[in-house]
Structure formats: structure tokens, C-alpha cells
Design an enzyme around this catalytic site. Sequence first.
Site, PDB file in Angstrom:
ATOM      1  N   ARG A  46      47.449  66.800 105.219  1.00  0.00           N
ATOM      2  CA  ARG A  46      46.634  65.690 105.764  1.00  0.00           C
ATOM      3  C   ARG A  46      45.370  65.494 104.943  1.00  0.00           C
ATOM      4  O   ARG A  46      44.934  64.380 104.691  1.00  0.00           O
ATOM      5  CB  ARG A  46      46.287  65.958 107.237  1.00  0.00           C
ATOM      6  CG  ARG A  46      45.230  65.013 107.775  1.00  0.00           C
ATOM      7  CD  ARG A  46      45.058  65.018 109.285  1.00  0.00           C
ATOM      8  NE  ARG A  46      45.271  66.287 109.913  1.00  0.00           N
ATOM      9  CZ  ARG A  46      44.395  67.313 109.898  1.00  0.00           C
ATOM     10  NH1 ARG A  46      43.248  67.193 109.271  1.00  0.00           N
ATOM     11  NH2 ARG A  46      44.687  68.446 110.505  1.00  0.00           N
ATOM     12  N   TYR A  98      42.468  38.062 109.778  1.00  0.00           N
ATOM     13  CA  TYR A  98      43.765  38.475 110.317  1.00  0.00           C
ATOM     14  C   TYR A  98      43.592  38.822 111.805  1.00  0.00           C
ATOM     15  O   TYR A  98      42.622  39.489 112.185  1.00  0.00           O
ATOM     16  CB  TYR A  98      44.252  39.687 109.499  1.00  0.00           C
ATOM     17  CG  TYR A  98      45.401  40.419 110.134  1.00  0.00           C
ATOM     18  CD1 TYR A  98      46.577  39.748 110.466  1.00  0.00           C
ATOM     19  CD2 TYR A  98      45.326  41.776 110.420  1.00  0.00           C
ATOM     20  CE1 TYR A  98      47.629  40.419 111.062  1.00  0.00           C
ATOM     21  CE2 TYR A  98      46.369  42.453 111.009  1.00  0.00           C
ATOM     22  CZ  TYR A  98      47.523  41.758 111.337  1.00  0.00           C
ATOM     23  OH  TYR A  98      48.561  42.410 111.933  1.00  0.00           O
ATOM     24  N   ASP A 165      38.394  42.301 102.311  1.00  0.00           N
ATOM     25  CA  ASP A 165      39.834  42.517 102.459  1.00  0.00           C
ATOM     26  C   ASP A 165      40.511  41.725 101.339  1.00  0.00           C
ATOM     27  O   ASP A 165      40.504  40.493 101.342  1.00  0.00           O
ATOM     28  CB  ASP A 165      40.276  42.034 103.850  1.00  0.00           C
ATOM     29  CG  ASP A 165      41.748  42.314 104.119  1.00  0.00           C
ATOM     30  OD1 ASP A 165      42.534  42.351 103.154  1.00  0.00           O
ATOM     31  OD2 ASP A 165      42.121  42.452 105.293  1.00  0.00           O
ATOM     32  N   LYS A 190      51.638  44.761 101.910  1.00  0.00           N
ATOM     33  CA  LYS A 190      51.879  43.413 101.405  1.00  0.00           C
ATOM     34  C   LYS A 190      52.160  43.429  99.901  1.00  0.00           C
ATOM     35  O   LYS A 190      53.070  44.114  99.461  1.00  0.00           O
ATOM     36  CB  LYS A 190      50.679  42.533 101.783  1.00  0.00           C
ATOM     37  CG  LYS A 190      50.232  42.680 103.258  1.00  0.00           C
ATOM     38  CD  LYS A 190      51.291  42.215 104.201  1.00  0.00           C
ATOM     39  CE  LYS A 190      51.060  42.280 105.682  1.00  0.00           C
ATOM     40  NZ  LYS A 190      50.177  43.179 106.323  1.00  0.00           N
TER      41      LYS A 190
HETATM   42  C1  LIG Z   1      44.772  40.238 105.486  1.00  0.00           C
HETATM   43  C2  LIG Z   1      45.305  41.414 106.239  1.00  0.00           C
HETATM   44  N1  LIG Z   1      44.555  42.525 106.369  1.00  0.00           N
HETATM   45  C3  LIG Z   1      45.002  43.603 107.042  1.00  0.00           C
HETATM   46  C4  LIG Z   1      46.241  43.614 107.646  1.00  0.00           C
HETATM   47  C5  LIG Z   1      46.688  44.836 108.418  1.00  0.00           C
HETATM   48  O1  LIG Z   1      47.541  45.599 107.649  1.00  0.00           O
HETATM   49  P1  LIG Z   1      48.724  46.530 108.248  1.00  0.00           P
HETATM   50  O2  LIG Z   1      49.709  45.621 108.899  1.00  0.00           O
HETATM   51  O3  LIG Z   1      49.231  47.248 107.045  1.00  0.00           O
HETATM   52  O4  LIG Z   1      48.060  47.445 109.233  1.00  0.00           O
HETATM   53  C6  LIG Z   1      47.067  42.495 107.535  1.00  0.00           C
HETATM   54  C7  LIG Z   1      48.412  42.490 108.151  1.00  0.00           C
HETATM   55  O5  LIG Z   1      49.080  41.481 108.222  1.00  0.00           O
HETATM   56  C8  LIG Z   1      46.590  41.359 106.829  1.00  0.00           C
HETATM   57  O6  LIG Z   1      47.315  40.239 106.696  1.00  0.00           O
END
Ligand SMILES: Cc1ncc(COP(=O)(O)O)c(C=O)c1O
Length: 373
Positions: A46, A98, A165, A190
Site C-alpha cells: 500500500r 464532473y 483536472d 480515461k
Molecule cells: C473530468 C473528470 N474528472 C474526474 C473523474 C472521476 O474519475 P474516476 O471515474 O476515475 O473516479 C471523471 C469521471 O468521469 C471525469 O470525467
Amino acid sequence: MRFETKAVRAGYQIDPVTGAIVPPVHQGATFAQEEPGAHKGYPYGRTANPTRALLERAIAELEGGRYGLAFASGLAAEDAIVHLLKPGDHVLCCDDVYGGTYRLFEQVRRHYGLEFSYFDTTSTEIKLQKNTKLIWLESPTNPLLKIADIAAIARQKRDALLVVDNTFATPYLQRPLELGADIIVHSSTKYLSGHGDVIGGLIVTSNAEIYEKLKFLQNAIGAVPGPMDCWLVLRGLKTLALRMRAHSENAQAIAEFLSAHPKVERVYYPGLATHPGHEIAKRQMHGLYSGMLSFELKGDVKKFVQSTKLFTLAENLGTVDSLTTHPATMTHASIPPEERARRGIRENLVRLSVGIEHLQDLIEDLQQALEYA
Ligand SMILES: Cc1ncc(COP(=O)(O)O)c(C=O)c1O
């Protein structure tokens, strides 16, 4: 080294013992110690893992940062950042984020005494409160592809940390640390992994103090990714440049096709000259605009998303295969309807994650589905 070269080689050198070109998946949960506390940097799985360490080095290199950290999901990475705060601190967040980020802030972290407020992502002026400790940006945003002027906001951040992000753009198209951000967060689920076979999150920073705190939190909270998932993201990174180019070229052509279609009311894509953030995106994203676009349909959304044959209706994005999403009932359903409406996420909004299939096949698929809508 240029980006394409770094992407293929980042984080790894040929193994001096075996000559292995592809790094191994160190699947072990723990590592032998010669005497108590004497180990090779890996006391327990971990805390640290060699395959994870390769990924952490690779993403830091690609983002032009000093330190990388890997997490079990994008949201786990986001939550580690929010753990830097204490009750009474304020987060100033862009308004088109998001849905899961909004849910984390509003339905989880607000209960711990943190304050959150939202500003128009496209605004180049921000108003900080005395207790603002984090500024949270997404650019391009999910799902309206709004563009934030990262450098302009960085100039106003004072002692608040600027988090970006970078999931939609990836370091191939946009490098927020170079624009003045302190922390980059990714859902590596993604584009970075790219094939829809991993859930993961990553953080990059060049600030040693922030890194030490986040590394402590990574271990103390324990939302770490498994070694195999880290390996899959590492493999994905090798083709990131090629994929992002193909995603972007297909999306640009599809945005232009949809803009001219009588059943489409409005298209949101930063590569269109009519998109409000186009000029900023042009310089900030090096002239390519990623594979994400949204559009408002003059017709039956349900029929449309059920009629595509190549585009699959699913909650993900950034994969080699094309996907459709209905933000109001899927990715952004956790935002209350009146708040969604205020943010401009309408019921007739469809989001496309454009894959790397042949452009003509994708256009023909959309064309036939629009006839049913
Ligand atoms: C722009 C963005 N940030 C963060 C996330 C969250 O990521 P995760 O689904 O890997 O937890 C997403 C998920 O769709 C996203 O589109």
C-alpha cells in the site's frame, strides 16, 4: 526529448538484470526486509509498489512535474487533495465540473466543515475569500467543454493552491503546471489508459511540501491502485500522442458535421471558431481539442442514443471506442435538476466521446441515428 518519445519511454529503463524491455507487474503485497526498517524503498504494497512507482514517474515526466502519485480512481485522487484542507477552509470551484466531483464536494466533504462555491469557468476574474485554500478548475469541462484561462486564474491565486483536472486534455494537449497550476489531477480511467479497461487516478505536482502531504495521505487513506492497473495505464501512455491526435481529428470533423445538421440545435466543441473559449483553447491546448464534444438535439434523445450502432451508450470517455452519454440522467444526475439547468446542462444535451474508428463510419452512424431521433 519530445512528447512522443517521452510517452514511449517515460518511467522505465531496460532492466539491468534481465534485459526486459517491458516492465514487470510487481504483483506482490509485501517485500523482504534485511533488518527491521531496512528495505529497498518498498516496505509494504500500500505504501509503495515498483510498478506503481514507474507510473508515478512517467506521469510526472509527461506533465513536466517533479512528483507523481497514483490512486485507485480519479475521485480517490481528488479526495486526497481535498484532505489537504481543514474545517472552515473554502474551495472556489469552476461551475461546470464532473458530476462526481460536485457530489464529492457537496454530499461528502461539505459535512466535514469545508465551504464550496462556484464561479463561471469562462470568467477570467475570480474573487477569493479570506479562507480560500483551493481553486479547482476543469478545462475543457465536462460536459459543456467550457475553457478556463488557466494562466489568468493562476495569476490571481495568492496563497491558494490551484488544482487543474486535466482529464479531458491530457498532457499531450495541455500542461497546467507550465501555466501556473500547483496540482494536476487525472482520471486515468480515461485517455491516459485509453482502452476502457482500468479505473485509476493520478496526481502531479512540483511542490515538495504538497507532495509529501499527499504521499502521506495516499498511504494513510489507502485508496491505491493495484499493480496490474498501473501497468495498463503505463502501456496506454505509450500511444497517448497517437490516440489524442486521432481522437481530436475525428471530433473536429464530427463537430463540423453536427453543426451543419438540421436536427442539431447547438454544438459544444473548443475546436469550433464559434465556441466561446476557442481562442484561449487554441493557445492553451496547442491547436488540438481532444475527443469530447456535446450537442443539443432537436429531437428525441432517447431514440437517438438507442439508435447508434458504433457509438455505445455508456458512462465513460476517452477510450478508443466511441461512446454516447446523456449527462442529465447519467454522468451529471447527482447534480439537482434546478442546479443542472442553471449550469446550462439541458435535457436534450448529448455528450460524445469520439473514438479512433474510421471517421466516415462514425459520421454514417450518427447520420442514421439522427434520422430516428
Ligand atoms: C473530468 C473528470 N474528472 C474526474 C473523474 C472521476 O474519475 P474516476 O471515474 O476515475 O473516479 C471523471 C469521471 O468521469 C471525469 O470525467
